[in-house]
Design a protein around this motif. Structure first.
Motif, PDB file in Angstrom:
ATOM      1  N   HIS A  15      60.892  50.608  29.671  1.00 27.81           N
ATOM      2  CA  HIS A  15      60.356  50.471  31.026  1.00 27.81           C
ATOM      3  C   HIS A  15      58.823  50.454  31.039  1.00 27.81           C
ATOM      4  O   HIS A  15      58.215  50.138  32.054  1.00 27.81           O
ATOM      5  N   ASN A  16      58.185  50.821  29.925  1.00 27.00           N
ATOM      6  CA  ASN A  16      56.726  50.728  29.871  1.00 27.00           C
ATOM      7  C   ASN A  16      56.241  49.596  28.965  1.00 27.00           C
ATOM      8  O   ASN A  16      55.073  49.544  28.581  1.00 27.00           O
ATOM      9  N   VAL A  17      57.159  48.705  28.662  1.00 22.86           N
ATOM     10  CA  VAL A  17      56.810  47.461  27.949  1.00 22.86           C
ATOM     11  C   VAL A  17      57.425  46.330  28.766  1.00 22.86           C
ATOM     12  O   VAL A  17      58.612  46.056  28.682  1.00 22.86           O
ATOM     13  N   LEU A  18      56.608  45.712  29.596  1.00 25.10           N
ATOM     14  CA  LEU A  18      57.123  44.701  30.527  1.00 25.10           C
ATOM     15  C   LEU A  18      56.841  43.302  29.989  1.00 25.10           C
ATOM     16  O   LEU A  18      55.777  43.052  29.400  1.00 25.10           O
ATOM     17  N   THR A  19      57.794  42.409  30.224  1.00 25.96           N
ATOM     18  CA  THR A  19      57.596  41.015  29.810  1.00 25.96           C
ATOM     19  C   THR A  19      58.045  40.082  30.938  1.00 25.96           C
ATOM     20  O   THR A  19      58.722  40.504  31.879  1.00 25.96           O
ATOM     21  N   SER A  37      46.341  33.330  32.713  1.00 30.01           N
ATOM     22  CA  SER A  37      47.637  33.521  32.042  1.00 30.01           C
ATOM     23  C   SER A  37      48.119  34.952  32.182  1.00 30.01           C
ATOM     24  O   SER A  37      47.325  35.891  32.103  1.00 30.01           O
ATOM     25  N   LEU A  38      49.422  35.100  32.333  1.00 30.57           N
ATOM     26  CA  LEU A  38      50.018  36.418  32.196  1.00 30.57           C
ATOM     27  C   LEU A  38      50.043  36.738  30.708  1.00 30.57           C
ATOM     28  O   LEU A  38      50.175  35.834  29.885  1.00 30.57           O
ATOM     29  N   PRO A  39      49.928  38.028  30.358  1.00 30.53           N
ATOM     30  CA  PRO A  39      50.009  38.365  28.926  1.00 30.53           C
ATOM     31  C   PRO A  39      51.442  38.203  28.438  1.00 30.53           C
ATOM     32  O   PRO A  39      52.383  38.129  29.222  1.00 30.53           O
ATOM     33  N   ARG A  40      51.583  38.176  27.119  1.00 31.33           N
ATOM     34  CA  ARG A  40      52.906  38.086  26.504  1.00 31.33           C
ATOM     35  C   ARG A  40      53.731  39.331  26.861  1.00 31.33           C
ATOM     36  O   ARG A  40      54.932  39.255  27.082  1.00 31.33           O
ATOM     37  N   ALA A  41      53.047  40.478  26.938  1.00 30.88           N
ATOM     38  CA  ALA A  41      53.708  41.710  27.393  1.00 30.88           C
ATOM     39  C   ALA A  41      52.642  42.610  27.998  1.00 30.88           C
ATOM     40  O   ALA A  41      51.467  42.515  27.655  1.00 30.88           O
ATOM     41  N   LEU A  42      53.076  43.462  28.913  1.00 28.69           N
ATOM     42  CA  LEU A  42      52.179  44.476  29.480  1.00 28.69           C
ATOM     43  C   LEU A  42      52.710  45.831  29.051  1.00 28.69           C
ATOM     44  O   LEU A  42      53.886  46.150  29.310  1.00 28.69           O
ATOM     45  N   ILE A  43      51.874  46.626  28.381  1.00 31.53           N
ATOM     46  CA  ILE A  43      52.327  47.965  27.988  1.00 31.53           C
ATOM     47  C   ILE A  43      51.521  49.008  28.735  1.00 31.53           C
ATOM     48  O   ILE A  43      50.348  48.816  29.043  1.00 31.53           O
TER      49      ILE A  43
END
Ligand code: ZN
Length: 460
Positions: A15-19, A37-43
């Protein structure tokens, strides 16, 4: 799911690694709006140990990490590229300690600036760092960018207010130096490397701020001066006689006329026909005597013809209306506005403004729909410029940048006074720093982040 995302999910919790669609659009860009751009993932690590683990994993996988605070920057420094992992500090938040004997506040990087200010005030102290975006800006980002703001003339930039720092390096090493002592010459002052490096050398996780006594009085006046020489004269007298103003904000007449004529401003403290306008604020510790002293100071300046007119705020509402003029939000309504944040040696600011205006006018006559407005924290040598011109075919923001930054170079100024370099001013760093200096920056970067995973493409 790629290896690194899986490893991060295992370490931080999924839940704290969003994609993908789970990443909110706001993580695309800072307030400059330049991120696409959105990042590849948001941590979103919740502890210093989790920041360290996340960086260690990204380092092992050679994955680029873009640190994000409150996203209130104006230079594109927190914008991710599509292949990057954005690391938001928003869950690493909270005041850890206020030490009333040392006069310090220790807080986690994701703490909003306003929350840290309120906590200091509740303990009877002033956290002097202050800027318009205080509600959403986070202290880690403020320190990573060496933020300036409105009270720099009195208290200095963020750098001057940081006593201790904790940073996580690219490989996950935690560098903790939560120093509370004013004097500490034991070896290199490593924290200074990270302050203002915009997340390219390490990620700040905790900050120790130096606090000041809460002021007991605030006086604010709006003044008109005939020329720039008089403005500098007024500043010199304020430094000497008032023990230094807490703000000294100058507006050129084009700025003043545009802003006060705009319905959004709803204030016009003085007539529009003066050469310069100055907002001067003084904070003191004698609530009884300070107001009279401030009035006497302005009275003498009027008598000596240093200022042509002045109004003193009678209450908080007046003061707010003066600041509303200076903040110049009406300018934000102009089409394709380009904002500049430059520094010049204080004595040459007006010559710079005149020259810069002339060079712009050669390309776009500054009349009708075309505007160039000059204003800023002149006591700190910091000039802001807002340019809005109707571009011809093939013209754009880049053409305005070229003209303004070339003028800054010719006047030995700085292309960034307080907003930083980020991505938007990277091409112009060489206008203000020598090739040898930039080479040393590169060597430091290579030493601390050999794989180049921290905020790549920013600053240098
Ligand atoms: Zn500013």
């Amino acid at each position: 799911m790629s290896d690194v995302i899986a490893a991060l999910s295992a370490a931080l919790g999924s839940h704290n690694v969003l994609t993908g669609a789970d990443i909110g659009a706001k993580y695309k860009s800072d307030m400059s709006g330049s991120g696409e751009s959105l990042p590849r993932a948001l941590i979103r690590p919740r502890s210093v140990a989790e920041v360290s683990t996340a960086l260690r994993l990204c380092h092992e996988h050679g994955t680029a990490v873009v640190p994000q605070g409150g996203l209130t920057g104006l230079a594109g420094g927190a914008n991710p590229r599509g292949e990057d992992i954005a690391l938001s500090l928003e869950l690493l938040s909270g005041i850890e300690e206020i030490d009333v004997q040392a006069g310090t506040l220790t807080a986690f990087a994701g703490t909003p600036l306003a929350r840290a200010q309120d906590a200091a005030a509740a303990a009877g102290f002033l956290l002097p760092l202050d800027l318009g975006s205080r509600g959403s800006a986070q202290i880690g980002g403020n320190v990573a960018t060496n933020a300036g703001g409105n009270r720099v003339i009195r208290y200095g930039m963020a750098r001057a207010l940081v006593l201790g720092l904790e940073v996580v390096l690219a490989d996950g090493t935690i560098l903790t130096h939560l120093n509370k002592m004013l004097k500490n010459n034991a070896g290199f002052d490593l924290k200074q490397l990270f302050i203002g490096s915009e997340g390219t050398l390490g990620i700040i996780t905790r900050v120790v701020f130096r606090l000041k006594p809460l002021p007991r009085s605030t006086a604010t006046a709006f003044c008109a001066a005939p020329d720039f020489k008089s403005v500098l004269n007024l500043l010199g007298r304020a430094e000497g006689e008032l023990g230094g103003p807490s703000a000294f904000e100058v507006m050129w007449p084009d700025f003043y006329r545009f802003v006060t004529a705009h319905p959004a401003t709803k204030a016009q403290p003085l007539p529009q026909d003066h050469g310069f306008y100055v907002l001067i604020e003084h904070q003191g510790n004698d609530a009884e005597a300070d107001p009279a002293r401030f009035e006497a100071f302005l009275g003498a300046a009027l008598e000596d013809d240093i200022i042509a007119d002045a109004v003193i705020a009678q209450n908080e509402k007046d003061a707010q209306s003066f600041w509303r003029v200076r903040e110049g939000l009406a300018l934000d309504t102009l089409p394709h506005l380009v904002n500049f944040d430059v520094s010049l040696p204080i004595g040459s600011i007006d010559d710079f403004a005149r020259d810069c205006r002339q060079r712009l006018a050669v390309r776009w006559p500054l009349e009708g729909e075309n505007h160039a407005a000059f204003f800023g924290h002149i006591g700190d040598s910091n000039l802001h410029i807002c340019v809005s011109v109707a571009y011809g075919p093939g013209e754009g923001m880049h053409d305005v940048d070229e003209i303004v930054y070339a003028t800054v170079r010719d006047f030995n100024g700085s292309v960034s006074a307080e907003h930083g370099i980020g991505t938007l001013k990277r091409d112009y760093l060489g206008h203000s720093r020598s090739a040898a200096e930039i080479e040393v920056m590169r060597r430091l970067k290579a030493a601390l982040d050999p794989k180049g995973i921290l905020n790549p493409g920013k600053v240098i």
